[in-house]
Motif scaffolding. Structure first.
Motif, PDB file in Angstrom:
ATOM      1  N   ASP A  58       0.851  -1.189   0.000  1.00  0.00           N
ATOM      2  CA  ASP A  58       0.000   0.000   0.000  1.00  0.00           C
ATOM      3  C   ASP A  58       0.888   1.241   0.000  1.00  0.00           C
ATOM      4  O   ASP A  58       1.802   1.366   0.838  1.00  0.00           O
ATOM      5  N   LEU A  59       0.632   2.143  -0.938  1.00  0.00           N
ATOM      6  CA  LEU A  59       1.328   3.425  -0.949  1.00  0.00           C
ATOM      7  C   LEU A  59       1.108   4.157   0.370  1.00  0.00           C
ATOM      8  O   LEU A  59       0.083   3.966   1.040  1.00  0.00           O
ATOM      9  N   ARG A  60       2.040   5.000   0.739  1.00  0.00           N
ATOM     10  CA  ARG A  60       1.872   5.810   1.947  1.00  0.00           C
ATOM     11  C   ARG A  60       0.547   6.582   1.898  1.00  0.00           C
ATOM     12  O   ARG A  60       0.146   7.122   0.858  1.00  0.00           O
ATOM     13  N   GLY A  61      -0.160   6.577   3.015  1.00  0.00           N
ATOM     14  CA  GLY A  61      -1.443   7.262   3.083  1.00  0.00           C
ATOM     15  C   GLY A  61      -2.588   6.508   2.442  1.00  0.00           C
ATOM     16  O   GLY A  61      -3.703   7.025   2.346  1.00  0.00           O
ATOM     17  N   HIS A  62      -2.344   5.285   2.003  1.00  0.00           N
ATOM     18  CA  HIS A  62      -3.363   4.454   1.374  1.00  0.00           C
ATOM     19  C   HIS A  62      -3.496   3.138   2.139  1.00  0.00           C
ATOM     20  O   HIS A  62      -2.506   2.602   2.647  1.00  0.00           O
ATOM     21  N   GLY A  63      -4.702   2.597   2.181  1.00  0.00           N
ATOM     22  CA  GLY A  63      -4.915   1.283   2.771  1.00  0.00           C
ATOM     23  C   GLY A  63      -4.334   1.177   4.163  1.00  0.00           C
ATOM     24  O   GLY A  63      -4.640   1.976   5.050  1.00  0.00           O
ATOM     25  N   ALA A  64      -3.449   0.193   4.360  1.00  0.00           N
ATOM     26  CA  ALA A  64      -2.869  -0.055   5.672  1.00  0.00           C
ATOM     27  C   ALA A  64      -1.574   0.718   5.918  1.00  0.00           C
ATOM     28  O   ALA A  64      -1.016   0.638   7.020  1.00  0.00           O
ATOM     29  N   SER A  65      -1.077   1.429   4.931  1.00  0.00           N
ATOM     30  CA  SER A  65       0.174   2.180   5.094  1.00  0.00           C
ATOM     31  C   SER A  65      -0.101   3.567   5.661  1.00  0.00           C
ATOM     32  O   SER A  65      -0.925   4.313   5.137  1.00  0.00           O
ATOM     33  N   ASP A  66       0.612   3.885   6.706  1.00  0.00           N
ATOM     34  CA  ASP A  66       0.391   5.127   7.438  1.00  0.00           C
ATOM     35  C   ASP A  66       1.139   6.291   6.801  1.00  0.00           C
ATOM     36  O   ASP A  66       2.248   6.122   6.282  1.00  0.00           O
ATOM     37  N   LEU A  67       0.533   7.457   6.826  1.00  0.00           N
ATOM     38  CA  LEU A  67       1.198   8.717   6.509  1.00  0.00           C
ATOM     39  C   LEU A  67       1.241   9.501   7.807  1.00  0.00           C
ATOM     40  O   LEU A  67       0.203   9.821   8.377  1.00  0.00           O
ATOM     41  N   HIS A  68       2.425   9.766   8.315  1.00  0.00           N
ATOM     42  CA  HIS A  68       2.548  10.363   9.642  1.00  0.00           C
ATOM     43  C   HIS A  68       1.873  11.731   9.724  1.00  0.00           C
ATOM     44  O   HIS A  68       1.775  12.450   8.714  1.00  0.00           O
ATOM     45  N   HIS A  69       1.428  12.069  10.904  1.00  0.00           N
ATOM     46  CA  HIS A  69       0.692  13.319  11.123  1.00  0.00           C
ATOM     47  C   HIS A  69       1.514  14.517  10.660  1.00  0.00           C
ATOM     48  O   HIS A  69       2.690  14.651  11.000  1.00  0.00           O
ATOM     49  N   GLY A  70       0.886  15.365   9.878  1.00  0.00           N
ATOM     50  CA  GLY A  70       1.537  16.578   9.410  1.00  0.00           C
ATOM     51  C   GLY A  70       2.378  16.395   8.161  1.00  0.00           C
ATOM     52  O   GLY A  70       2.910  17.384   7.628  1.00  0.00           O
ATOM     53  N   VAL A  71       2.526  15.162   7.681  1.00  0.00           N
ATOM     54  CA  VAL A  71       3.312  14.896   6.473  1.00  0.00           C
ATOM     55  C   VAL A  71       2.386  14.891   5.264  1.00  0.00           C
ATOM     56  O   VAL A  71       1.340  14.242   5.284  1.00  0.00           O
ATOM     57  N   ARG A  72       2.766  15.584   4.213  1.00  0.00           N
ATOM     58  CA  ARG A  72       1.954  15.618   3.004  1.00  0.00           C
ATOM     59  C   ARG A  72       2.428  14.562   2.010  1.00  0.00           C
ATOM     60  O   ARG A  72       3.609  14.183   1.999  1.00  0.00           O
ATOM     61  N   PHE A  73       1.521  14.087   1.208  1.00  0.00           N
ATOM     62  CA  PHE A  73       1.852  13.105   0.180  1.00  0.00           C
ATOM     63  C   PHE A  73       2.575  13.814  -0.962  1.00  0.00           C
ATOM     64  O   PHE A  73       2.061  14.790  -1.517  1.00  0.00           O
ATOM     65  N   ARG A  74       3.755  13.321  -1.304  1.00  0.00           N
ATOM     66  CA  ARG A  74       4.524  13.883  -2.417  1.00  0.00           C
ATOM     67  C   ARG A  74       4.968  12.751  -3.337  1.00  0.00           C
ATOM     68  O   ARG A  74       5.305  11.659  -2.885  1.00  0.00           O
ATOM     69  N   SER A  75       5.013  13.048  -4.627  1.00  0.00           N
ATOM     70  CA  SER A  75       5.407  12.029  -5.595  1.00  0.00           C
ATOM     71  C   SER A  75       6.835  11.557  -5.350  1.00  0.00           C
ATOM     72  O   SER A  75       7.136  10.366  -5.503  1.00  0.00           O
ATOM     73  N   GLU A  76       7.731  12.461  -4.964  1.00  0.00           N
ATOM     74  CA  GLU A  76       9.122  12.074  -4.720  1.00  0.00           C
ATOM     75  C   GLU A  76       9.218  11.065  -3.585  1.00  0.00           C
ATOM     76  O   GLU A  76      10.018  10.125  -3.644  1.00  0.00           O
ATOM     77  N   ASP A  77       8.422  11.258  -2.539  1.00  0.00           N
ATOM     78  CA  ASP A  77       8.451  10.328  -1.413  1.00  0.00           C
ATOM     79  C   ASP A  77       7.924   8.957  -1.825  1.00  0.00           C
ATOM     80  O   ASP A  77       8.493   7.917  -1.449  1.00  0.00           O
TER      81      ASP A  77
END
Length: 263
Positions: A58-77
Motif C-alpha cells: 500500500d502506498l503511503r497514506g493508502h490502505g494499511a500504510s500510514d502517513l505520519h501526522h503533518g506529512v503531506r503526500f509527495r510524488s518524490e516520497d
C-alpha cells in the motif's frame, strides 16, 4: 482489506506489504491513487501460483500504510518508497506492474534508475514522457482545483463511478476513496500530475506492456496510451467492458495479459 503482514519504516510513513518469497523472478504490484493493494488480488495470486515471487504494497497514506501526522503526500516520497522496498527485499530487476498513479511511479523509476526494473507493465495510466496538447496541459492544471471544489461528502461516489464499470468494483472504490481525507486525496492527485513530464524522443529502457480498460475515460489515458504504444512500436492491450480499474472490472482478461508478459 486483506492484512499486509510486513512493515517498512520510511521517513514520514510506515509502509505495509506482502511478499510470497521464493526463488522465482520477482514482480511488484503498485496500486493506483486512492485505492489499495487489493485491486491486484487476482493478478497477485495468479503470479504467485505461476511460480513468481509476488510483492504488493500500500502506498503511503493508502490502505494499511500510514502517513505520519503533518506529512503531506509527495510524488518524490512515493517514488523513494518504491525504490526502498525493492532494495529492502533484495529484488534484482523485478517486473514492475503499476496502475494509474502506480503506473506513473513505475515509469518514473525506470526513467531515473532503469537498473531497478526488469520490465514495466503499465495499467490504465497516462504516458509520463508523452507530448501534451495545449488542451491536455490546460486540463492537467485545472484538475486539482476542480476536485477541490467538490464537497468531501460527494467526492468518493463521483470518483468511484468514474473509475469502474461493475457495481462491486464501484463500491470497492467508493469505500477506498471515503477512507482518505480530502486534503490527502488532493495531494495525491497533484502528485500524479507532477509525474507527467514530457520528453520528446524518450523510450522505455526496459520491455514494456500497456493495458487499458476500453471504457477508461480518466484524464487523457484513452488518447495518450494508443500514442504511447505507437511510439514504442508495441501492442496496446485494450480490455473490453472494463473501466479505469480494469484489473478488477475484468480480472481474468488482465491477468492473462500480465502473465503472458511475465513469461
Amino acid at each position: 482489506m486483506v492484512h499486509l503482514p510486513e512493515t517498512l519504516d520510511r521517513p514520514g510513513a510506515t509502509l505495509r506489504y506482502q511478499d510470497t518469497g521464493g526463488l522465482g523472478d520477482a514482480v511488484v504490484f503498485t496500486h493506483g491513487a486512492g485505492v489499495d493493494h487489493t485491486m491486484f488480488d487476482a493478478q497477485f495470486a495468479a503470479a504467485r501460483d505461476a511460480g513468481f515471487r509476488a510483492v504488493s504494497w500500500d502506498l503511503r497514506g493508502h490502505g494499511a500504510s500510514d502517513l505520519h501526522h503533518g506529512v503531506r503526500f509527495r510524488s518524490e516520497d512515493a517514488l523513494d518508497d518504491l525504490a526502498a522496498l525493492i532494495d529492502h527485499l533484495g529484488l534484482r530487476r523485478p517486473a514492475l506492474v503499476g496502475h494509474s498513479l502506480g503506473g506513473n511511479l513505475v515509469q518514473e523509476l525506470a526513467r531515473r534508475e532503469h537498473a531497478l526494473a526488469g520490465r514495466l507493465i503499465v495499467v490504465d495510466s497516462t504516458w509520463n514522457a508523452g507530448p501534451l496538447t495545449r488542451m491536455e496541459r490546460f486540463w492537467l492544471r485545472l484538475a486539482a482545483p476542480s476536485l477541490a471544489m467538490i464537497p468531501a461528502s460527494r467526492l468518493p461516489k463521483l470518483m468511484a463511478t468514474a473509475s469502474a464499470t461493475t457495481p462491486d468494483v464501484i463500491e470497492y472504490a467508493r469505500r477506498c476513496f471515503a477512507r482518505m481525507p480530502k486534503p490527502v486525496f488532493l495531494d495525491v492527485w497533484r502528485a500524479t500530475a507532477e509525474l507527467v513530464d514530457p520528453e520528446p524522443g524518450y523510450r522505455s529502457p526496459v520491455p514494456l506492456t500497456l493495458i487499458r480498460g476500453a471504457a477508461d475515460r480518466t484524464g487523457n489515458i484513452a488518447t495518450a496510451m494508443p500514442r504511447w504504444a505507437a511510439a514504442e512500436g508495441i501492442e496496446e492491450h485494450v480490455i473490453p467492458d472494463a473501466g479505469h480499474i480494469a484489473p478488477m472490472d475484468a480480472p481474468d482478461a488482465v491477468t492473462e495479459v500480465i502473465l503472458a508478459a511475465l513469461r
